[in-house]
Design an enzyme around this catalytic site. Structure first.
Site, PDB file in Angstrom:
ATOM      1  N   ASP A 315      -5.078  15.791 -26.668  1.00  0.00           N
ATOM      2  CA  ASP A 315      -4.634  14.480 -27.128  1.00  0.00           C
ATOM      3  C   ASP A 315      -3.199  14.507 -27.654  1.00  0.00           C
ATOM      4  OD1 ASP A 315      -5.235  11.672 -27.949  1.00  0.00           O
ATOM      5  OD2 ASP A 315      -4.908  12.499 -29.951  1.00  0.00           O
ATOM      6  N   GLU A 368      -2.655  14.598 -22.236  1.00  0.00           N
ATOM      7  CA  GLU A 368      -2.352  13.181 -22.415  1.00  0.00           C
ATOM      8  C   GLU A 368      -0.904  13.131 -22.911  1.00  0.00           C
ATOM      9  OE1 GLU A 368      -2.142   9.397 -24.831  1.00  0.00           O
ATOM     10  OE2 GLU A 368      -2.798  11.219 -25.828  1.00  0.00           O
TER      11      GLU A 368
END
Length: 639
Positions: A315, A368
């Site tokens: 993330d 990401e």
């Protein structure tokens, strides 16, 4: 004072590795471990607190009394406190009470390495151990094929708290219930992988799991650790891979968490310009500290080792890479070369990926990452960060922006829908329609589609079919696969009742068919990251808002011809260029009646003509439905 026996799981070599930031199985040493010492059953505890002058284990076994069970500090300067407490059993609750040399601060912390945590809002760690007997040997043997960059990779992103609820009981499904219901559904839908939004223990439901306090513990909201293993096992036994959302970018300030752990900035960077996230009001790991790097890389390997995880979606990578991420001028300082790259953090990501792939070459790490940082999915030895794949955020933004426009205006924005192919092969891209696109007033994906009801659903089917035909892998968030009408609400179940309505059922059937088509057509995955796997037929027909291209496999006979009509205007006769002589047949049509399409524009087997068209040596005339994606394949061909 209660008895704490001197004992250690650390060798001198372990300590050397830990200090050097090279120990990547710290979970075997730190935390609480059920052992038998000299014939006595109990629990060994160890915790890193270098600024402490006293550390005691407090818990339900000593009435949470400080100084009852004092740990011993190691003599080697590692800052590790440890000891064996007889009689402490599986299921006992505990925390560490830490008295700091720094201003005599006292903290009360959950165990950073705890394998289980209390159900929030309670915050204690739980002594735990299990001997779960895995039954996924068959999956693990063939995982290198299933997880290959030349294999189909269609991901269903799930938030366990809200996927489906027992409405009458006002609760989410348990790990055991999910092992039946989620596994059955994903298998039926044909997705190859499930990606779970963070399941590591987190205190605050509205954080969706992105503010973690228990990095080594699956959240107790849905059951015990071994029950989570059972869910993973069931996915594997049904040929479904599992990816975990992993958050090494930041952590919350909750008093029982990692922040200010031993009265000092232990896990977080002491400089708020590097150690505090203004957007998320959270703390940033100190990537330049060896022991912190070991903690994070050990955590990544822990899930791959102990839970048989098949991939990690990392993330907020952009926030790790850049010193000026979400900061105004004066709120950050340049690196030693005057740039905005966070060099220690970049080094950490490189080392993370190297270690993951050394230990588990058959998994994938997925970044990401929302910027144009070069080489995210390039191997470290070639100058990249070493991820297996990267989310294609540019494609997502451009595509959703394009689809939100009324079709009459799309001809003025042709570049939005074709631009992604100018950089599609610079990284190993995954195309995401994720949870971030259906919250905070953005509306659902269906809610962005223009037109009357039929057009909105036709646009949605067109979008999904275009996504599956575009080079790269793909990811779809829960609810999108049946056209959830409302924005995602983390606290409520998906609107499963919508499936009683034909348009929503049609979208679901479209995704089923696309997943099956993707898996069965090598041209869609064998060269999904290679430029030789794609060729434009025509991207210049802006007047008709039409795109056509070829997807290529290793074998010429597998090649596919894709045509997308982004307007509600059907074409009884539309001429497309073709690369070969021979006959083509329609193998996919998003306007099919089972998808809630018109079913009025079907193509019979068509012969290519010796008439050059659209820069191709041959051509054919086809029917094209409104707002649709068509795919053709040669039944026979002549070069």
């Amino acid at each position: 004072m209660a008895k704490v026996d001197v004992h250690s799981l650390f060798s001198e070599f372990d300590i050397d590795l830990f200090k050097a930031g090279k120990h990547f199985k710290l979970y075997e040493k730190f935390g609480s471990h059920l052992i038998t010492l000299d014939g006595v059953e109990g629990t060994y505890f160890s915790v890193w607190a270098p600024s402490a002058k006293q550390v005691s284990v407090i818990g339900d076994f000593n009435y949470w009394q400080d100084s009852e069970h004092l740990l011993k500090v190691r003599w080697d300067g590692s800052g590790i406190w440890e000891g064996f407490i007889p009689g402490v059993k599986k299921g006992n609750l505990y925390k560490y009470k830490i008295h700091s040399h720094h201003n005599n601060i006292i903290t009360e912390k959950a165990d950073p390495y705890a394998r289980r945590c209390e159900h929030p809002p309670n915050t204690a760690s739980v002594v735990w151990g299990d001997d779960y007997a895995w039954k996924d040997k068959t999956w693990l043997k063939k995982r290198n094929q299933k997880n290959s960059l030349e294999a189909p990779f269609s991901v269903y992103e799930v938030h366990l708290f809200s996927w489906k609820k027992k409405i009458e009981e006002n609760r989410s499904l348990s790990y055991v219930e999910l092992a039946t219901e989620l596994v059955k559904y994903v298998k039926e839908m044909g997705f190859t992988h499930v990606e779970l939004m963070p399941i590591m223990e987190y205190p605050y439901d509205p954080s969706w799991g992105y503010q973690i306090t228990g990095y080594f513990a699956p959240t107790s909201r849905f059951g015990y650790p071994e029950e989570f293993k059972f869910l993973i096992d069931q996915l594997h036994q049904n040929n479904i891979g599992i990816i975990l959302d992993w958050v090494p970018s930041h952590f919350p300030e909750d008093s029982h968490g990692l922040g200010f752990f031993d009265g000092t900035h232990l896990y977080e960077h002491p400089d708020p310009k590097k150690g505090y996230h203004p957007d998320w009001k959270s703390l940033i790991f100190n990537y330049s500290r060896n022991e912190v790097r070991s903690f994070l890389i050990s955590n990544a390997l822990f899930w791959l080792d102990q839970y048989h995880i098949d991939g990690l979606r990392v993330d907020a990578v952009a926030s790790i890479l850049y010193l000026d991420y979400s900061r105004e001028e004066g709120e950050w300082e340049p690196n030693q070369f005057g740039g905005n790259h966070h060099l220690e953090a970049i080094s950490f990501l490189e080392e993370l990926n190297k270690e993951v792939y050394v230990h588990y070459p058959d998994v994938q790490t997925i970044a990401e990452e929302s910027t144009a940082y070069s080489g995210v999915s390039k191997p470290v030895h070639l100058g990249g960060l070493g991820f297996g794949m990267k989310w294609m955020m540019g494609w997502m933004h451009d595509t959703l922006q394009y689809f939100s426009k009324e079709p009459i205006y799309r001809k003025y924005h042709q570049n939005n829908i074709s631009f992604s192919l100018t950089y599609a092969f610079t990284e190993n891209f995954m195309l995401p329609l994720s949870h971030d696109e259906v919250v905070y007033g953005k509306r659902s994906i269906l809610g962005r589609m223009p037109g009357d009801e039929w057009q909105r659903f036709a646009n949605l089917r067109l979008l999904y079919a275009y996504m599956f035909m575009h080079p790269g892998t793909n990811l779809l968030f829960q609810g999108c696969e049946f056209g959830q009408s409302e924005e995602w609400n983390f606290n409520e179940s998906l609107d499963w009742h919508l499936l009683q309505y034909e348009p929503h059922k049609g979208v679901q059937e479209t995704i089923k068919a696309l997943n099956k088509f993707y898996r069965n057509e090598p041209a869609l995955y064998e060269k999904q990251f290679l430029p030789e796997g794609f060729e434009w037929i025509d991207y210049n027909d802006a007047e008709n808002s039409m795109l056509s291209f070829i997807r290529k496999g290793k074998d010429l006979k597998d090649n596919l011809i894709v045509v997308c009509n982004f307007t509600p205007t059907p074409f009884e006769e539309y001429k497309i260029g073709l690369p070969q002589l021979g006959k083509i047949k329609e193998v996919f049509n998003s306007d099919h009646k089972s998808f809630y399409g018109t079913d009025n524009y079907k193509n019979k087997i068509t012969s290519a003509e010796k008439t050059p068209w659209q820069s191709q040596p041959y051509s054919a005339t086809i029917k094209i439905p409104p707002l649709s994606t068509l795919v053709f394949k040669y039944t026979s061909s002549k070069n």
